[in-house]
Scaffold this active site. Structure first.
Site, PDB file in Angstrom:
ATOM      1  N   ARG A  17       0.833  -1.198   0.000  1.00  0.00           N
ATOM      2  CA  ARG A  17       0.000   0.000   0.000  1.00  0.00           C
ATOM      3  C   ARG A  17       0.865   1.245   0.000  1.00  0.00           C
ATOM      4  NH1 ARG A  17      -5.367   0.036   3.643  1.00  0.00           N
ATOM      5  NH2 ARG A  17      -5.228  -2.098   2.891  1.00  0.00           N
ATOM      6  N   SER A 104      -8.539  -0.032   0.015  1.00  0.00           N
ATOM      7  CA  SER A 104      -9.614  -0.182   0.992  1.00  0.00           C
ATOM      8  C   SER A 104     -10.235   1.163   1.337  1.00  0.00           C
ATOM      9  CB  SER A 104      -9.085  -0.907   2.226  1.00  0.00           C
ATOM     10  OG  SER A 104     -10.104  -1.180   3.141  1.00  0.00           O
ATOM     11  N   HIS A 105     -10.077   1.599   2.594  1.00  0.00           N
ATOM     12  CA  HIS A 105     -10.713   2.813   3.086  1.00  0.00           C
ATOM     13  C   HIS A 105      -9.797   4.028   2.982  1.00  0.00           C
ATOM     14  CE1 HIS A 105      -8.429   1.093   6.432  1.00  0.00           C
ATOM     15  NE2 HIS A 105      -8.231   2.340   6.803  1.00  0.00           N
ATOM     16  N   LYS A 114      -3.825  -6.555  -2.270  1.00  0.00           N
ATOM     17  CA  LYS A 114      -4.042  -7.633  -1.315  1.00  0.00           C
ATOM     18  C   LYS A 114      -3.834  -8.940  -2.064  1.00  0.00           C
ATOM     19  CE  LYS A 114      -7.382  -5.123   1.555  1.00  0.00           C
ATOM     20  NZ  LYS A 114      -8.770  -5.084   2.102  1.00  0.00           N
ATOM     21  N   ASP A 244     -17.199  -0.141   3.184  1.00  0.00           N
ATOM     22  CA  ASP A 244     -15.971   0.599   2.937  1.00  0.00           C
ATOM     23  C   ASP A 244     -15.629   0.520   1.451  1.00  0.00           C
ATOM     24  OD1 ASP A 244     -15.037  -2.002   2.779  1.00  0.00           O
ATOM     25  OD2 ASP A 244     -13.313  -1.701   4.084  1.00  0.00           O
ATOM     26  N   ASP A 246     -13.560  -1.088  -0.604  1.00  0.00           N
ATOM     27  CA  ASP A 246     -13.484  -2.346  -1.348  1.00  0.00           C
ATOM     28  C   ASP A 246     -14.560  -3.327  -0.912  1.00  0.00           C
ATOM     29  OD1 ASP A 246     -12.189  -2.654   1.121  1.00  0.00           O
ATOM     30  OD2 ASP A 246     -10.834  -4.188   0.380  1.00  0.00           O
ATOM     31  N   ASP A 248     -15.282  -4.989   1.732  1.00  0.00           N
ATOM     32  CA  ASP A 248     -15.073  -6.201   2.532  1.00  0.00           C
ATOM     33  C   ASP A 248     -15.509  -5.991   3.978  1.00  0.00           C
ATOM     34  OD1 ASP A 248     -12.965  -4.554   3.298  1.00  0.00           O
ATOM     35  OD2 ASP A 248     -11.454  -6.130   3.253  1.00  0.00           O
ATOM     36  N   ARG A 249     -15.847  -4.747   4.338  1.00  0.00           N
ATOM     37  CA  ARG A 249     -16.381  -4.466   5.671  1.00  0.00           C
ATOM     38  C   ARG A 249     -17.764  -3.840   5.544  1.00  0.00           C
ATOM     39  NH1 ARG A 249     -12.935  -0.699   9.134  1.00  0.00           N
ATOM     40  NH2 ARG A 249     -12.407   0.252   7.132  1.00  0.00           N
ATOM     41  N   HIS A 331     -14.734  -6.594  10.420  1.00  0.00           N
ATOM     42  CA  HIS A 331     -14.328  -7.685   9.541  1.00  0.00           C
ATOM     43  C   HIS A 331     -14.954  -8.963  10.101  1.00  0.00           C
ATOM     44  CE1 HIS A 331     -11.447  -5.899   6.756  1.00  0.00           C
ATOM     45  NE2 HIS A 331     -10.965  -5.196   7.753  1.00  0.00           N
TER      46      HIS A 331
END
Length: 455
Positions: A17, A104-105, A114, A244, A246, A248-249, A331
Site C-alpha cells: 500500500r 480499501s478505506h 491484497k 468501505d 473495497d 469487505d467491511r 471484519h
C-alpha cells in the site's frame, strides 16, 4: 533490483500500500507481479486471478501487474471491477491465487494490492510478502519460459448466487434497506446480490468514483456514517448498511439512525452459526466486547480469543476449524467462505435475522449490547513500551489480572470493566479500548489511563 528501505515503506505486514505516483506506479507493480508469480511457480501454481476497485489508477496498475505475472509463465484471469470478497470468491471457486488492487478505506491518492494463494489463503509478511520483497531486492532474472496468457471473466453473478445460497432470505418479510456504498465497490456488488431478494433498497452514493466526492469510504470513522444515519431516518428504512471502499467491511445503522456495534453484530452472527452448527468454535479478537464470548458460551459454542489483525484471525479460523470469526473493526470471517472475510455475507446474516422477527433492529440488537465501550482512542507516544509499563505500575492496586496477548489487557478489580492498550505496528501510537457496564465507568477509566499515557 530495488532498494529494500523503499520497499519496506510500501510492502507492509498484510498487504502492499502507498501513494500512487510516489510509492506505487506501473513499473513497481509489474515487479511485484513478477516476484509473486516467481514465488507461486516455485510452488507449482499456474494461475492468478486479478481484480481491481474503482480508483482511477486501479485498471492500469492491474494490467501492469498482469504483465509481471505472465512474464514468469503464469496465466492471468482478469476479473475487472471487483470487491475484495469477490476476489476471495474467485480464489476459492477457481482454486487459484489472487491479487486485488485496492487501498480499501484509504483516501483517493492511495492504492495497493491484497494477495492470496488458492483457496483465498492470505499472503502476509511471514507467508510470502517477505519473500516477494527479497526477490525484488535481488532482482528477478529473465527466465526462459513461455509467457502466460490473459483471459477475462465476469464472476459477479456467480458471486451473488453463491452468497444468496448461504443465507436463506427469499422468505424474509419485506424490508426497506438503506445502503451507503461511499462511491465504492458496494455500488457494484449490492445491486447484483440484492436483485432477487424481497428488499426495497434505497441507494446512497452508488456511483463508482475513486475520488470519493461525498465522504471517505471508511465507516469506522463516525463522521463517515452521518449521511447514512440521516438517510435511514428520512427514508423510514428498517436498517442501514455502510460499506468501505473495497466492500469487505460492513457497518450497520438501526432504524433510529444509531450505529450498531460491530461486536453486537459479531454476537448475533455467532448465535446464528451455533444454531446451525452446535458446539463449534467462534473466533473473536481481544477488543471485541465481552458480550461475544458470553453469547458463544451461552449457546454451547467454544470462544477462542486472538490478537487483532486478519492474518491472526484467519490462522486461528483454520487451526480451530472455526465456523465464524469477528473483529471490532467490522471484519467478519466465515468457514464456508474459505475462512475469508465478507462484509456482504455479514450484511445478509443481519438481514436474515431482522427479516425473521417483527421487532425493529434496535430492539433485536439490544440483547447483544450488554456493555458500554469507548471505541478506539489513539495517542501519539514516543516510547510505547514505557507507557504500558507506567500504566501497570500506577494502576497496580486496582488491577485484578493482566495478559499480554496483544499489548496489555487489564481486568479491573471488583467490576466487569477492562481495557486494552496496544502499540500500532506502523505508527508511534498507543491504542486504548475500554469496556464497562456504564458510560460513567468507561469515562472514568479512559480519563485515568489517558492521564498516564499523555502525561
Amino acid at each position: 533490483m530495488r532498494n529494500r528501505e523503499a520497499l519496506d515503506a510500501v510492502i507492509k505486514a498484510y498487504d502492499v500500500r502507498g501513494v500512487v505516483g510516489e510509492d506505487i506506479d506501473e513499473a513497481f507493480v509489474r515487479d511485484v507481479g513478477a516476484a509473486f508469480a516467481s514465488l507461486l511457480r516455485e510452488e507449482n501454481e499456474t494461475t492468478v486471478a486479478i481484480g481491481h476497485d474503482m480508483r482511477p489508477s486501479s485498471p492500469q496498475l492491474a494490467d501492469a501487474f498482469a504483465e509481471g505475472v505472465t512474464s514468469q509463465g503464469l496465466d492471468v484471469i482478469q476479473l475487472g471491477l471487483c470487491a475484495t470478497d469477490q476476489l476471495y470468491f474467485a480464489a476459492g471457486t477457481l482454486n487459484c491465487a489472487g491479487a486485488m488492487f485496492t487501498a480499501s478505506h484509504n483516501p483517493a491518492q492511495y492504492n495497493g494490492i491484497k494477495l492470496c494463494r488458492k483457496g483465498a489463503t492470505p499472503v502476509g509478511e511471514a507467508t510470502g510478502l517477505a519473500t516477494i520483497k527479497n526477490k525484488m531486492v535481488e532482482g528477478i532474472a529473465p527466465d526462459d519460459v513461455t509467457p502466460g496468457t490473459v483471459t477475462h471473466r465476469d464472476i459477479l453473478s456467480d458471486y451473488a448466487d453463491f452468497l444468496n445460497g448461504l443465507v436463506g432470505l427469499k422468505e424474509s418479510r419485506p424490508l426497506v434497506v438503506a445502503v451507503d456504498a461511499a462511491n465504492g465497490m458496494g455500488g457494484h456488488t449490492v445491486p447484483a446480490v440484492f436483485e432477487s431478494l424481497p428488499f426495497d433498497v434505497r441507494p446512497l452514493y452508488f456511483e463508482l468514483d475513486g475520488t470519493f466526492p461525498n465522504h471517505e469510504a471508511n465507516p469506522l470513522d463516525p463522521k463517515n456514517l452521518v449521511d447514512l444515519q440521516k438517510f435511514v431516518v428520512e427514508q423510514g428504512a428498517d436498517i442501514g448498511l455502510a460499506f468501505d471502499g473495497d466492500a469487505d467491511r460492513c457497518f450497520v445503522v438501526d432504524e433510529k439512525g444509531a450505529p450498531v456495534s460491530p461486536s453486537a453484530i459479531c454476537a448475533l452472527i455467532a448465535e446464528r452459526y451455533l444454531e446451525k452448527f452446535p458446539s463449534e468454535t467462534i473466533i473473536h479478537n481481544l477488543i471485541t466486547s465481552k458480550t461475544v464470548p458470553e453469547i458463544v458460551t451461552e449457546h454451547g459454542g467454544k470462544p477462542v480469543r486472538t490478537r487483532v489483525g486478519h492474518s491472526f484471525i484467519k490462522a486461528q479460523m483454520a487451526e480451530h476449524a472455526a465456523v465464524f470469526g469477528g473483529e471490532h473493526s467490522a471484519h467478519y470471517y466465515f468457514q464456508e467462505f474459505w475462512n475469508a472475510d465478507s462484509g456482504m455475507l455479514a450484511a445478509l446474516h443481519v438481514l436474515a435475522a431482522l427479516g425473521q422477527t417483527d421487532k425493529p433492529l434496535s430492539e433485536l440488537m439490544a440483547q447483544y449490547s450488554r456493555y458500554h465501550a469507548s471505541g478506539e482512542i489513539n495517542s501519539t507516544v514516543a516510547d510505547q513500551q514505557a507507557s504500558q509499563e507506567a500504566i501497570l505500575e500506577q494502576l497496580a492496586d486496582d488491577i485484578e489480572s493482566v495478559d499480554h496477548l496483544d499489548g496489555v489487557t487489564v481486568q479491573l478489580k471488583g467490576t466487569d470493566a477492562w481495557f486494552n492498550v496496544r502499540a500500532s505496528n506502523t505508527e508511534p501510537l498507543l491504542r486504548l479500548n475500554v469496556e464497562a457496564k456504564t458510560e460513567d465507568e468507561v469515562t472514568q477509566i479512559v480519563d485515568r489511563v489517558l492521564g498516564i499515557i499523555r502525561a
